[in-house]
Write a protein that holds these residues in place. Structure first.
Motif, PDB file in Angstrom:
ATOM      1  N   ARG A  28      16.130  -2.891   8.269  1.00 15.80           N
ATOM      2  CA  ARG A  28      16.333  -3.508   6.862  1.00 15.80           C
ATOM      3  C   ARG A  28      16.132  -2.227   5.944  1.00 15.80           C
ATOM      4  NH1 ARG A  28      14.970  -9.587   5.570  1.00 15.80           N
ATOM      5  NH2 ARG A  28      15.355 -10.272   7.453  1.00 15.80           N
ATOM      6  N   LEU A  29      16.666  -2.336   4.512  1.00 10.28           N
ATOM      7  CA  LEU A  29      16.628  -1.524   3.838  1.00 10.28           C
ATOM      8  C   LEU A  29      16.000  -1.969   2.554  1.00 10.28           C
ATOM      9  CD1 LEU A  29      17.163   1.590   3.517  1.00 10.28           C
ATOM     10  CD2 LEU A  29      19.120   1.015   2.179  1.00 10.28           C
ATOM     11  N   TYR A  30      15.300  -1.518   1.976  1.00  6.81           N
ATOM     12  CA  TYR A  30      14.947  -1.962   0.278  1.00  6.81           C
ATOM     13  C   TYR A  30      15.138  -0.696  -0.515  1.00  6.81           C
ATOM     14  CZ  TYR A  30      12.375  -2.725  -3.784  1.00  6.81           C
ATOM     15  OH  TYR A  30      11.925  -2.888  -5.188  1.00  6.81           O
ATOM     16  N   SER A  31      15.956  -0.901  -1.530  1.00  8.24           N
ATOM     17  CA  SER A  31      16.200   0.365  -2.696  1.00  8.24           C
ATOM     18  C   SER A  31      15.430   0.009  -3.630  1.00  8.24           C
ATOM     19  CB  SER A  31      17.855   0.290  -2.772  1.00  8.24           C
ATOM     20  OG  SER A  31      17.903   1.240  -3.680  1.00  8.24           O
ATOM     21  N   GLN A  32      14.924   1.150  -4.122  1.00  2.00           N
ATOM     22  CA  GLN A  32      14.096   1.207  -5.279  1.00  2.00           C
ATOM     23  C   GLN A  32      15.046   1.369  -6.599  1.00  2.00           C
ATOM     24  OE1 GLN A  32      11.023   3.967  -5.086  1.00  2.00           O
ATOM     25  NE2 GLN A  32      10.004   2.724  -3.368  1.00  2.00           N
ATOM     26  N   VAL A  62      11.571  -7.188  10.133  1.00  2.00           N
ATOM     27  CA  VAL A  62      12.455  -6.146  11.282  1.00  2.00           C
ATOM     28  C   VAL A  62      12.022  -6.771  12.683  1.00  2.00           C
ATOM     29  CG1 VAL A  62      12.950  -4.047  12.290  1.00  2.00           C
ATOM     30  CG2 VAL A  62      13.188  -4.471   9.969  1.00  2.00           C
ATOM     31  N   LEU A  63      10.585  -6.861  12.946  1.00  2.00           N
ATOM     32  CA  LEU A  63      10.092  -7.543  13.968  1.00  2.00           C
ATOM     33  C   LEU A  63      10.688  -8.803  14.283  1.00  2.00           C
ATOM     34  CD1 LEU A  63       6.675  -6.175  14.208  1.00  2.00           C
ATOM     35  CD2 LEU A  63       8.138  -5.582  15.913  1.00  2.00           C
ATOM     36  N   ALA A  64      10.634  -9.580  13.338  1.00  5.30           N
ATOM     37  CA  ALA A  64      11.130 -11.145  13.567  1.00  5.30           C
ATOM     38  C   ALA A  64      12.590 -10.975  13.625  1.00  5.30           C
ATOM     39  CB  ALA A  64      10.766 -11.776  11.973  1.00  5.30           C
ATOM     40  N   ASP A  65      13.335 -10.170  12.968  1.00  3.66           N
ATOM     41  CA  ASP A  65      14.739 -10.281  13.169  1.00  3.66           C
ATOM     42  C   ASP A  65      15.072  -9.988  14.722  1.00  3.66           C
ATOM     43  OD1 ASP A  65      15.102 -10.652  10.466  1.00  3.66           O
ATOM     44  OD2 ASP A  65      15.672  -8.593   9.908  1.00  3.66           O
ATOM     45  N   ALA A  66      14.388  -9.125  15.094  1.00  2.00           N
ATOM     46  CA  ALA A  66      14.552  -8.477  16.546  1.00  2.00           C
ATOM     47  C   ALA A  66      14.202  -9.384  17.650  1.00  2.00           C
ATOM     48  CB  ALA A  66      14.176  -7.182  16.711  1.00  2.00           C
ATOM     49  N   LYS A  67      13.116 -10.541  17.233  1.00  2.00           N
ATOM     50  CA  LYS A  67      12.419 -11.636  18.039  1.00  2.00           C
ATOM     51  C   LYS A  67      11.758 -10.738  19.056  1.00  2.00           C
ATOM     52  CE  LYS A  67      15.863 -15.238  17.736  1.00  2.00           C
ATOM     53  NZ  LYS A  67      16.650 -14.589  16.823  1.00  2.00           N
ATOM     54  N   LEU A  68      10.912  -9.608  18.614  1.00  3.83           N
ATOM     55  CA  LEU A  68       9.901  -8.929  18.981  1.00  3.83           C
ATOM     56  C   LEU A  68       8.547  -8.779  18.383  1.00  3.83           C
ATOM     57  CD1 LEU A  68      12.309  -5.752  19.500  1.00  3.83           C
ATOM     58  CD2 LEU A  68      11.575  -7.627  21.349  1.00  3.83           C
TER      59      LEU A  68
END
Ligand code: KG4
Ligand code: ZN
Length: 337
Positions: A28-32, A62-68
């Motif tokens: 994931r990326l968050y741009s400022q 990201v951990l949730a997305d990867a189910k980790l």
């Protein structure tokens, strides 16, 4: 093995999980950009504060997305430099603390090594040795790469980086920060041949670059002309053409000098389609090939940091308990692995 990657060196919070066998599991990326837009450039203090707000939530996502969960990880990699010191400190302290709390090795990563290895995240991976052109907002470098950590600096910009020149010229053309992609878009409707910009430092030997003169040339042209919409586009076209030609001339020179045929391009400016097309042309003529990351991994991201971190983790290169940000950190001082 799996590693979490944290990137906070400038104005993007990038988080990713890389698996040695399966590749990128989530990123994931968050741009400022919106935070800094009103100021026409990155405000370091605002960047640090925004990284503080975004890093932990993005890691959770990201951990949730990867189910980790943290138990599924083998290490935590974070950008330790070069970059803005306050921004770096956020990623360093969060990365180091998580590694400590989770009882995992912490792996400091060099931001430019991350960019340089980003093409390794694609299907078509270059073999060592190769020549790399690193073109970002802060750096323009030609590097001979013989292996991970085996970097010989062939040339670099003596003043502005290519991305910086794009951004400054874009500003002169009334475009918002970061202007590189916007200038490239504007150049699409520009006419070839109306303006001719110089190709700095190409008439003498060597592999260094200088881009600040191009911005001045653009400023002078804008000053002299009646600036209607078409003229804006024509200036953008001529500027981009000059940067692309200059980079291409030096890449060709570097490949011939090193007697190599593989060229890697990485860093924000490597997303530029004209640059990619030109470099494909010149490498094809030499019987070689150009490799680059997908556009989203050209600019700053967590995936490249996770990948570079994994290479060092596998080689047993970890940090001690201290967290140290290194805002200035020459690439060729890295240890070979
Ligand atoms: O690698 P990066 O995301 O951040 C740094 O480490 O600096 O690079 C950002 C730079 C900016 O200067 C931006 O204007 C430039 O890359 N850039 C481009 C394009 N996309 C990003 N320049 C020209 N054409 C593009 N398509
Ligand atoms: Zn970068």
């Amino acid at each position: 093995m799996r590693i979490l990657g944290i990137e906070t060196s400038c104005d993007e919070t990038g988080i990713a999980i890389y698996d040695e066998k399966e590749g990128i599991l989530a990123h994931r990326l968050y741009s400022q950009i919106a935070v800094h837009a009103d100021y026409g450039g990155v405000v370091p203090e605002l960047a640090s504060r925004d990284h503080v707000r975004k890093t932990i939530p993005l890691i959770k996502e990201v951990l949730a997305d990867a189910k980790l969960t943290a138990k599924d990880l083998d290490g935590v990699a974070y950008t330790a430099g070069p970059g803005l010191v306050g921004a770096l400190l956020v990623g360093c302290s969060i990365g180091r603390s998580l590694a400590y709390g989770w009882n995992l090795p912490a792996v400091p990563v060099h931001h430019m090594e991350g960019h340089l290895l980003a093409p390794m995240l694609e299907d078509d991976v270059p073999d060592f040795p190769f020549v790399a052109l690193l073109v970002s907002g802060g750096h323009t470098m030609l590097v001979r790469v013989d292996g991970i950590g085996q970097y010989e600096l062939l040339g670099e910009s003596v003043d502005d980086a290519a991305g910086e020149a794009f951004d400054k010229t874009a500003k002169l053309l009334g475009l918002d920060y970061p202007g590189g992609p916007a200038l490239a878009k504007m150049a699409e409707t520009g006419k070839k041949g109306r303006f001719k910009f110089p190709r700095p430092m190409t008439d003498r030997p060597g592999l260094d670059f200088s881009f600040s003169g191009l911005k001045t040339f653009a400023a002078n042209t804008i000053h002299k002309e009646e600036m209607d919409k078409q003229t804006h586009a024509d200036v953008a076209y001529a500027f981009q053409e000059a940067v692309v030609d200059t980079l291409a001339i030096k890449c060709k020179r570097a490949l011939l000098q090193c007697e190599l045929k593989r060229l890697v391009i990485a860093g924000g400016v490597s997303a530029n389609t004209e640059l990619r097309a030109k470099l494909e042309q010149i490498t094809a003529k030499l019987g070689g090939k150009v490799y680059y990351p997908r556009p989203e991994f050209c600019t700053d991201n967590g995936a490249m940091i996770a990948y570079a971190g994994m290479q060092r983790l596998k080689a047993g290169v970890f940090a001690d308990l201290s967290f140290k940000a290194t805002p200035r950190w020459p690439l060729d001082t890295l240890a070979a692995i």
